[in-house]
Design an enzyme around this catalytic site. Structure first.
Site, mmCIF file in Angstrom:
data_model
loop_
_atom_site.group_PDB
_atom_site.id
_atom_site.type_symbol
_atom_site.label_atom_id
_atom_site.label_comp_id
_atom_site.label_asym_id
_atom_site.label_seq_id
_atom_site.Cartn_x
_atom_site.Cartn_y
_atom_site.Cartn_z
ATOM 1 N N HIS A 73 10.898 6.423 23.329
ATOM 2 C CA HIS A 73 10.424 6.144 24.690
ATOM 3 C C HIS A 73 10.867 7.197 25.708
ATOM 4 O O HIS A 73 10.813 6.953 26.910
ATOM 5 C CB HIS A 73 10.865 4.741 25.118
ATOM 6 C CG HIS A 73 10.275 3.663 24.263
ATOM 7 N ND1 HIS A 73 10.819 2.408 24.126
ATOM 8 C CD2 HIS A 73 9.165 3.667 23.480
ATOM 9 C CE1 HIS A 73 10.080 1.686 23.302
ATOM 10 N NE2 HIS A 73 9.080 2.432 22.892
ATOM 11 N N SER A 124 14.815 -6.860 18.563
ATOM 12 C CA SER A 124 14.225 -8.088 18.015
ATOM 13 C C SER A 124 13.001 -7.761 17.161
ATOM 14 O O SER A 124 12.413 -8.635 16.555
ATOM 15 C CB SER A 124 13.846 -9.030 19.154
ATOM 16 O OG SER A 124 13.086 -8.331 20.111
ATOM 17 N N CYS A 171 7.218 22.315 45.082
ATOM 18 C CA CYS A 171 5.797 22.663 45.228
ATOM 19 C C CYS A 171 5.021 21.533 45.900
ATOM 20 O O CYS A 171 3.826 21.663 46.160
ATOM 21 C CB CYS A 171 5.175 22.990 43.871
ATOM 22 S SG CYS A 171 4.666 21.538 42.914
ATOM 23 N N ASN A 181 15.857 3.417 23.234
ATOM 24 C CA ASN A 181 16.565 3.538 24.510
ATOM 25 C C ASN A 181 16.312 4.895 25.152
ATOM 26 O O ASN A 181 15.991 5.867 24.474
ATOM 27 C CB ASN A 181 18.059 3.306 24.307
ATOM 28 C CG ASN A 181 18.319 1.919 23.755
ATOM 29 O OD1 ASN A 181 17.578 0.982 24.062
ATOM 30 N ND2 ASN A 181 19.335 1.777 22.924
ATOM 31 N N PRO A 213 21.806 -3.021 31.258
ATOM 32 C CA PRO A 213 21.031 -4.228 30.983
ATOM 33 C C PRO A 213 19.633 -3.875 30.461
ATOM 34 O O PRO A 213 19.102 -2.810 30.746
ATOM 35 C CB PRO A 213 20.946 -4.919 32.342
ATOM 36 C CG PRO A 213 21.183 -3.856 33.349
ATOM 37 C CD PRO A 213 22.026 -2.806 32.687
ATOM 38 N N ASP A 214 19.072 -4.764 29.677
ATOM 39 C CA ASP A 214 17.698 -4.601 29.215
ATOM 40 C C ASP A 214 16.799 -4.816 30.429
ATOM 41 O O ASP A 214 16.815 -5.886 31.036
ATOM 42 C CB ASP A 214 17.419 -5.661 28.135
ATOM 43 C CG ASP A 214 16.034 -5.483 27.529
ATOM 44 O OD1 ASP A 214 15.244 -4.673 28.041
ATOM 45 O OD2 ASP A 214 15.750 -6.176 26.539
ATOM 46 N N PHE A 215 16.040 -3.787 30.804
ATOM 47 C CA PHE A 215 15.280 -3.900 32.055
ATOM 48 C C PHE A 215 14.218 -4.991 31.993
ATOM 49 O O PHE A 215 13.707 -5.434 33.002
ATOM 50 C CB PHE A 215 14.651 -2.559 32.453
ATOM 51 C CG PHE A 215 13.553 -2.087 31.554
ATOM 52 C CD1 PHE A 215 12.265 -2.552 31.725
ATOM 53 C CD2 PHE A 215 13.806 -1.191 30.527
ATOM 54 C CE1 PHE A 215 11.240 -2.115 30.893
ATOM 55 C CE2 PHE A 215 12.791 -0.748 29.688
ATOM 56 C CZ PHE A 215 11.504 -1.219 29.869
ATOM 57 N N ARG A 216 13.907 -5.425 30.774
ATOM 58 C CA ARG A 216 12.899 -6.480 30.640
ATOM 59 C C ARG A 216 13.458 -7.860 31.018
ATOM 60 O O ARG A 216 12.711 -8.771 31.304
ATOM 61 C CB ARG A 216 12.390 -6.557 29.201
ATOM 62 C CG ARG A 216 11.554 -5.359 28.807
ATOM 63 C CD ARG A 216 11.205 -5.425 27.342
ATOM 64 N NE ARG A 216 10.845 -4.115 26.828
ATOM 65 C CZ ARG A 216 11.705 -3.214 26.384
ATOM 66 N NH1 ARG A 216 12.988 -3.492 26.376
ATOM 67 N NH2 ARG A 216 11.316 -2.048 25.956
ATOM 68 N N THR A 239 23.107 -2.276 25.754
ATOM 69 C CA THR A 239 23.658 -3.366 26.574
ATOM 70 C C THR A 239 25.180 -3.427 26.421
ATOM 71 O O THR A 239 25.882 -3.772 27.368
ATOM 72 C CB THR A 239 23.038 -4.738 26.219
ATOM 73 O OG1 THR A 239 23.110 -4.935 24.818
ATOM 74 C CG2 THR A 239 21.600 -4.846 26.690
ATOM 75 N N ASP A 265 18.514 6.286 27.604
ATOM 76 C CA ASP A 265 19.689 6.627 28.398
ATOM 77 C C ASP A 265 20.452 7.863 27.923
ATOM 78 O O ASP A 265 21.388 8.303 28.587
ATOM 79 C CB ASP A 265 20.643 5.430 28.433
ATOM 80 C CG ASP A 265 20.837 4.824 27.049
ATOM 81 O OD1 ASP A 265 21.171 5.568 26.110
ATOM 82 O OD2 ASP A 265 20.644 3.597 26.902
ATOM 83 N N CYS A 317 3.573 21.247 38.668
ATOM 84 C CA CYS A 317 3.942 22.569 38.144
ATOM 85 C C CYS A 317 4.881 22.474 36.939
ATOM 86 O O CYS A 317 5.265 23.489 36.376
ATOM 87 C CB CYS A 317 4.583 23.420 39.239
ATOM 88 S SG CYS A 317 6.276 22.931 39.637
HETATM 89 ZN ZN ZN Z 1 6.219 21.340 41.219
#
Ligand code: ZN
Length: 239
Positions: free
Chosen positions: A120, A190, A151, A103, A32-35, A27, A105, A131
């Site tokens: 994550h 947290s 594909c 994070n 921003p925290d997507f939550r 942050t 990013d 593929c």
């Molecule tokens: Zn593919």
């Protein structure tokens, strides 16, 4: 001795620091925290973020998933901040053995960190679900609607969605680092989301330093607790 001076002393004496970081690290780079749901969010999206960023939603409402994902989770202009750079420097000096992050990013690597355990996943890696061809993040960002492979398959970010399991090798690497650490710095989280909360139970060392704007369930275990911005702390350290 001030708490900053004590923190400095812990860092100076440590040989195997592990940093465990959450959304608060990013942050401060403007991600921003997507939550977090602001007013704009409520006007735009019919579902809570935890539902949109789920495996089921990705499969059945792929277009809406990507609308949210591109809007709220891709910040390609973001730059590493003072905390990212301090950690990269500690690793370069041979004092830090790993960054464990929630994070996605890639900013730790951009700052120069090598041993990063991305619990994550990362928005920078994307694969065709059919593929397994690799696509970079610009391809996903610039795609109109759903990014598709040559594909015909759908391209999926290498990001752990809700309902999906974490990568075993990443978890194992993170656990090894934490088990072997002689100083654990927990920051910008947290500590209420699993497995973050339980991962720190693998720490065998004496000292934990906790930096978070609000109090966490692990505050009582920490040698030092800072309820401050991360940048304010790391910019005062001599690393
Ligand atoms: Zn593919």
């Amino acid at each position: 001795m001030s708490d900053i001076e004590k923190f400095q002393e812990l860092i100076d004496n440590a040989k195997k620091i592990v940093f465990f970081g959450g959304a608060g690290v990013s942050t401060e780079s403007g991600i921003p925290d997507f939550r977090s749901q602001d007013g704009l969010y409520n006007q735009k999206y019919k579902y809570p973020p935890e539902q949109i960023i789920s495996h089921t939603f990705f499969v059945y409402r792929t277009e809406e998933f990507y609308e949210f994902y591109k809007d709220r989770m891709l910040f390609l202009d973001a730059k590493p901040n003072v905390t990212h750079y301090a950690l990269a420097k500690l690793e370069e000096k041979g004092k830090l053995i790993g960054v464990v992050t929630q994070n996605i990013d890639g900013l730790h690597q951009l700052a120069g960190s090598k041993k990063v355990f991305e619990l994550h996943g990362s928005v920078l890696r994307n694969y065709c679900t059919k593929c397994h061809k690799f696509y970079d993040v610009n391809y996903v960002k610039e795609a109109k609607g759903i990014p598709t492979c040559s594909c015909g398959g759908i391209v999926k970010p290498d990001v752990v969605l809700y309902e999906e399991g974490l990568d075993d090798a990443v978890i194992q690497g993170a656990l090894n680092a934490i088990e072997n650490a002689d100083l654990l710095i927990i920051a910008g989280t947290s500590l209420v989301v699993q497995p973050a909360a339980s991962l720190i139970n693998y720490y065998n060392g004496k000292d934990i330093v906790l930096i978070n704007k609000t109090s966490t369930p692990a505050d009582h275990r920490a040698t030092l607790v800072f309820h401050d911005k991360l940048g304010d702390i790391f910019s005062k350290l001599n690393i």
